[in-house]
Design an enzyme around this catalytic site. Structure first.
Site, PDB file in Angstrom:
ATOM      1  CG  ASN A  96      35.424  36.630  57.665  1.00 34.44           C
ATOM      2  OD1 ASN A  96      36.239  36.718  56.757  1.00 34.44           O
ATOM      3  ND2 ASN A  96      35.496  37.366  58.760  1.00 34.44           N
ATOM      4  CG  ASP A 118      38.497  47.609  51.388  1.00 32.66           C
ATOM      5  OD1 ASP A 118      39.400  48.442  51.151  1.00 32.66           O
ATOM      6  OD2 ASP A 118      37.624  47.789  52.260  1.00 32.66           O
ATOM      7  CB  THR A 191      32.525  43.315  38.858  1.00 35.89           C
ATOM      8  OG1 THR A 191      33.264  44.543  38.955  1.00 35.89           O
ATOM      9  CG2 THR A 191      33.496  42.151  38.708  1.00 35.89           C
ATOM     10  CD  GLU A 192      27.899  43.909  40.759  1.00 36.20           C
ATOM     11  OE1 GLU A 192      29.048  43.866  41.277  1.00 36.20           O
ATOM     12  OE2 GLU A 192      27.143  42.925  40.726  1.00 36.20           O
ATOM     13  CE1 TYR A 193      32.349  49.549  44.286  1.00 36.13           C
ATOM     14  CE2 TYR A 193      32.276  47.175  44.663  1.00 36.13           C
ATOM     15  CZ  TYR A 193      32.095  48.466  45.119  1.00 36.13           C
ATOM     16  OH  TYR A 193      31.651  48.685  46.391  1.00 36.13           O
ATOM     17  CD  GLU A 194      35.726  44.689  34.520  1.00 29.74           C
ATOM     18  OE1 GLU A 194      36.376  44.535  33.477  1.00 29.74           O
ATOM     19  OE2 GLU A 194      35.341  43.745  35.245  1.00 29.74           O
TER      20      GLU A 194
END
Length: 213
Positions: A96, A118, A191-194
């Protein structure tokens, strides 16, 4: 966000402890020993499936990268990618980020990457955003003097909040783009999200900020 459970993940992580460090609290202040060199250390908070950190490591062998990911079912995907890439300058932590100071000593980190964090869009959840002032305190406690944060997102609301948070904290704004992929910025690694969001035509927001001391 829900992630599919991977019963084999813990065993896979244990088998590849060269990349995914077990007991990272025992490495605090000793990360240069872990890597076996004195190269700068860059950390990515929320490393996801590891595309960014692995490609950065391949492109910059003179820099050590540590990816931090809370979810075991996600970090194991980054681990698979690191194993295939066979890059010695990548390590992963399944921890974390709120406990960052348990794993890193003062002045041990040179740069922090925050990629597609997030957005926690509800106002009452603002304190959970990784660019909130308490997290900025946390990064400062492990960064070298004048250390940097590099931040990317597709969420305009989060970007605006973050710029305000950085400003109120007194960070120096060294770079900002409201449409990264249509800018003159060179060397961007996605990134993957990008990849997902930019393929749909969404602008990508990016900034680089620096602590004054």
């Amino acid at each position: 966000m829900r992630f599919r459970n991977k019963p084999w993940a813990a065993e896979y992580i244990a088998e590849h402890s060269y990349y995914c460090i077990l007991g990272p609290e025992n490495r605090k202040g000793k990360w240069h020993e872990v890597f076996g060199n004195e190269h700068p250390i860059h950390i990515e908070v929320g490393t996801g499936k590891g595309t960014f950190i692995t490609e950065m490591a391949k492109a910059n062998p003179h820099i050590n990268y540590i990816g931090i990911e809370l979810f075991e079912s996600v970090v194991v995907k980054a681990l698979e990618r690191a194993v295939v890439a066979n890059v010695p300058n990548v390590k992963l932590l399944n921890v974390n980020a709120e406990k960052l100071t348990e794993y890193f000593d003062k002045n041990e980190v040179d740069r922090v990457y925050l990629n597609f964090s997030d957005p926690w869009p509800k106002k009452r959840h603002a304190k959970r955003r990784l660019t909130y002032k308490t997290f900025l305190d946390l990064y400062k406690s492990v960064l070298v003097p004048k250390g940097e944060i590099h931040f990317k997102t597709d969420n305009r609301g989060l970007f605006e909040f973050s710029l305000m948070s950085f400003s109120e904290y007194g960070l120096l704004l060294n770079y900002v783009s409201l449409d990264l992929h249509n800018s003159d910025y060179e060397g961007n690694i996605m990134t993957e999200y990008e990849e997902k969001f930019s393929s749909k035509g969404f602008p990508i927001y990016r900034c680089e900020v620096q602590y004054k001391e």
